[in-house]
Scaffold this motif. Structure first.
Motif, mmCIF file in Angstrom:
data_model
loop_
_atom_site.group_PDB
_atom_site.id
_atom_site.type_symbol
_atom_site.label_atom_id
_atom_site.label_comp_id
_atom_site.label_asym_id
_atom_site.label_seq_id
_atom_site.Cartn_x
_atom_site.Cartn_y
_atom_site.Cartn_z
ATOM 1 N N LEU A 247 0.933 -1.203 -0.206
ATOM 2 C CA LEU A 247 -0.270 0.351 -0.036
ATOM 3 C C LEU A 247 1.025 1.262 0.117
ATOM 4 N N GLY A 248 1.807 1.210 0.420
ATOM 5 C CA GLY A 248 2.861 2.871 -0.171
ATOM 6 C C GLY A 248 2.867 3.144 1.574
ATOM 7 N N VAL A 249 2.253 2.709 2.338
ATOM 8 C CA VAL A 249 2.605 3.298 3.890
ATOM 9 C C VAL A 249 3.769 3.330 4.662
ATOM 10 N N PHE B 189 -8.822 0.374 -0.342
ATOM 11 C CA PHE B 189 -7.687 -0.580 -0.284
ATOM 12 C C PHE B 189 -7.275 0.012 -2.285
ATOM 13 N N GLY B 190 -5.892 0.451 -2.106
ATOM 14 C CA GLY B 190 -4.488 0.448 -2.704
ATOM 15 C C GLY B 190 -5.236 1.811 -3.664
ATOM 16 N N GLN C 57 -8.062 4.051 -8.938
ATOM 17 C CA GLN C 57 -9.389 3.837 -8.551
ATOM 18 C C GLN C 57 -9.643 2.382 -8.573
ATOM 19 N N ASN C 58 -9.508 1.573 -7.234
ATOM 20 C CA ASN C 58 -9.793 -0.437 -6.787
ATOM 21 C C ASN C 58 -11.270 -0.294 -7.473
ATOM 22 N N GLY D 31 -0.305 10.207 -4.560
ATOM 23 C CA GLY D 31 -0.042 9.004 -3.388
ATOM 24 C C GLY D 31 -0.993 7.890 -3.084
ATOM 25 N N SER D 32 -1.037 7.347 -2.675
ATOM 26 C CA SER D 32 -1.876 6.614 -2.073
ATOM 27 C C SER D 32 -3.213 7.650 -0.974
#
Ligand code: T4K
Length: 378
Positions: free
Chosen positions: A55-57, A170-171, A288-289, A177-178
């Motif tokens: 998730l890049g966190v 999610f994502g 988008q997811n 960015g995220s």
């Protein structure tokens, strides 16, 4: 390749995608061998690290579900510490959003939503802020990012934290960015109906190690160490079995999101030119997811939203009215001053018009064409 859902089966609004059982079994064998079933065991630690990378966190705490995650997030920010504490939030969400405010010991104050994104309108939220406001709780509804800059500016002016209910997000990415890096804390849901699922589960995304540790502690009865329990906590831990499912699931989530994107594009193509139907999440928006595929049924559509849902239902297609009724119309909330319908016109219109069509990675294109045909000729 899995077999597509049979055309004779009912078509539900969603259906969980599952990893092959063979990918889960070795993880279960590890659990059986270790006898560690809960309390931040090796599976939970592995999933946390993998999710941070994916998730890049920087930091997240796994939890048993997003509802408890929201309660923890609010409690961590001191919400509910004083009698009369208030949290400004949207009425257009799953009821868990407002329930979490109540369970944290505060009162939700409902503010209207933006007609384009159906997320909390910063201008309306500004009008709802008062001396008892302790936080803003906004929802990335259907995975559509909130007005991050608008809410950040508002929160900055009033020195308030922003919690994002990111149950649907999610994502999800924006140009910056995220979306999970916005605000003070974000809460994900890993429920079976979500883009990434552990049957039941969720996570609180935290800005730093200390905040993550504080949330972990609150999620484990407030236990600091064996002999030190300085505060009241609850049990919101994710089990090792759920975490194992998550590890296996993570390997397929990007392919699932791509498959969802294909479903969304087929809807957009099939429904192009149908008067009275507005797509809430047009597939071309980047980042988008494709968690859900909501449409707004307007007055120029041949039948009303409820009649359309009933016609689909009669054909075995179970579209859902997420989110109807408005939270502010439900018995626990309708007596609140901010629940007055006159103050929430955009949210009311959305709740009256929205219908979420079947959306899941394995939706059989032939089944989807049946849905589209019915929408074109209700
Ligand atoms: N914030 C927001 C914005 C949320 O949307 C949610 C949850 C939360 C917070 C709280 O997250 P959690 O505490 O749950 O982690 C469902 C879900 O239970 C709920 O997680 C979700 N949002 C909400 C939007 O939907 P129901 O009562 O509408 O679900 P249900 O059982 O009717 O399921 C819908 C369809 O999905 C079924 O018709 C069939 C299919 N399904 C469902 C399940 C559970 C399956 O095929 N398999 C399954 O295991 O609430």
């Amino acid at each position: 390749m899995r077999a597509p859902v049979s055309r004779r089966s009912p078509i539900y609004v969603t259906r969980p995608a599952l990893p092959p059982l063979a990918a889960v079994l070795p993880l279960l064998e590890e659990i059986w061998a270790s006898r560690i079933l809960a309390n931040n065991g090796p599976m939970a630690q592995r999933l946390e690290a993998a999710l941070c990378r994916h998730l890049g966190v920087g930091h997240l705490s796994l939890v048993a579900n997003a509802t408890l995650g929201l309660v923890l997030a609010l409690r961590q920010l001191g919400v509910g510490a004083r009698p009369g504490d208030e949290v400004v939030t949207t009425p257009f969400s799953f009821v868990a959003t407002a329930h979490a405010v109540r369970l944290a010991g505060a009162t939700p104050v409902f503010a209207d939503i933006d007609p384009a994104t159906l997320t909390l309108d910063p201008a309306a939220a500004a009008r709802a802020i008062g001396p008892a406001t302790r936080a803003i709780l906004a929802v990335h509804c259907y995975g559509t990012p909130c007005d991050l800059a608008g809410l950040a500016a508002l929160a900055g002016r009033h020195a308030l934290p922003v919690v994002y209910d990111a149950a649907h997000a999610f994502g999800v990415r924006t140009a910056g960015g995220s979306v999970l890096r916005a605000g003070t804390l974000s809460v994900l849901s890993f429920h079976a109906t979500k883009v990434f699922g552990t049957a039941e589960g969720g996570a609180v995304v935290a800005p730093d190690r200390a905040t993550k540790a504080a949330i972990d502690r609150l999620a484990n009865h407030g236990i600091a160490d064996e002999a030190s329990i300085p505060e009241v906590g609850l049990n919101a831990k994710m089990s090792e079995l759920h975490a194992a499912l998550g590890i296996a699931q993570l390997g397929r989530v990007e392919a699932d999101i791509a498959a969802r994107g294909a479903v969304a594009r087929r809807y957009a193509e099939g429904l192009a030119g149908v008067a009275g139907l507005r797509l809430v999440c047009p597939p071309e928006r980047p980042g988008q997811n494709f968690y859900a595929f909501p449409v707004l049924v307007g007055p120029d559509y041949p039948v009303g939203r409820d009649a359309l849902a009933a016609r689909l239902g009669a054909a075995g297609i179970f579209a859902r009215r997420y989110f109807f009724p408005l939270i502010s119309d439900l018995p626990p909330y309708r007596g609140l001053p901010s629940a007055d319908p006159a103050g929430l016109p955009v949210a009311r219109a959305a709740a009256a018009g929205v219908l979420c069509l079947p959306m899941f990675p394995e939706l059989d294109p032939a089944d989807q064409h049946r849905v589209i045909d019915l929408l074109r000729h209700p």
